[in-house]
Design a protein around this motif. Structure first.
Motif, short mmCIF file in Angstrom:
data_model
loop_
_atom_site.label_atom_id
_atom_site.label_comp_id
_atom_site.label_asym_id
_atom_site.label_seq_id
_atom_site.Cartn_x
_atom_site.Cartn_y
_atom_site.Cartn_z
N ASP A 87 65.89 4.79 47.12
CA ASP A 87 65.05 5.53 48.08
C ASP A 87 64.42 6.76 47.45
OD1 ASP A 87 65.39 3.93 50.40
OD2 ASP A 87 67.32 4.88 50.82
N CYS A 133 63.98 3.61 58.91
CA CYS A 133 63.09 2.53 58.46
C CYS A 133 62.70 1.63 59.64
CB CYS A 133 63.80 1.67 57.42
SG CYS A 133 64.42 2.59 56.01
N ASN A 151 63.50 -3.21 57.56
CA ASN A 151 63.78 -2.43 56.36
C ASN A 151 62.63 -2.48 55.34
OD1 ASN A 151 65.41 -0.59 54.93
ND2 ASN A 151 66.35 -2.22 53.73
N PHE A 153 59.57 2.56 55.16
CA PHE A 153 60.35 3.80 55.20
C PHE A 153 59.57 4.83 56.00
CE2 PHE A 153 61.53 7.94 53.56
CZ PHE A 153 62.90 7.86 53.39
#
Length: 174
Positions: A22, A67, A71, A74
């Motif tokens: 991330d 998110c 997923n 973001f």
């Protein structure tokens, strides 16, 4: 006090533990001028963002990536800072990428974070510290039943000028 951070889902959001990959998204958010305008930290390099990633791992922090349910997108990050087992309190924090503003994401994610703090961590108090001129965040705190407790005038220096900070809190009344 920190427990394993488990994913939390709603009909459209996934709050999941922040992972090493991330870092690019965290950097994108915490280097964006609109995001950092009212946020306490910012980064000017991907390398510098590693400091934030290490901070997320500390036992006194409990943060999620926010998110899309699949997923794939973001939106931002949110969680609890400075968890205190002794005082059964923490500070809530949340930031979203500007493309995600005004879509109800904060209003959907913040109650999940609060519920986790109250139900899973046994907190009694969750605090929010908001720069006094951040009207959007102040409205969000009020909508989420955080009570305004007062203003710390000129308590921080940001970009060479004094900033006042409003204090909000929500108590576990269960």
């Amino acid at each position: 006090m920190k427990k394993e951070i488990l994913p939390i889902k709603t009909e459209r959001l996934l709050l999941r533990p922040i992972i090493e990959s991330d870092i690019q998204n965290i950097y994108h958010g915490l280097s964006h001028p609109l995001v950092i305008k009212h946020y306490g930290i910012s980064f000017d390099s991907l390398e510098g963002t590693k400091e934030q990633m290490e901070w997320f791992e500390k036992p006194t922090q409990c943060w999620w990536a926010i998110c899309s349910l699949d997923n794939q997108t973001f939106y931002g990050a949110g969680g609890l800072n400075d968890l205190s087992q002794e005082h059964k309190k923490a500070e809530i924090g949340l930031w979203l990428l500007p493309d995600c503003w005004g879509k109800g994401i904060m209003g959907e994610a913040m109650p999940l974070i609060c519920n986790y703090g109250f139900d899973e961590l046994g907190l009694h108090r969750i605090e929010g510290f908001v720069e006094s001129d951040n009207q959007n965040c102040k409205r969000a705190m009020a909508k989420l039943d955080f009570e305004y407790e007062g203003t710390m005038k000129d308590c921080e220096i940001k970009n060479g000028r004094y900033v006042s900070v409003d204090i909000y809190a929500k108590l576990n009344t269960k």
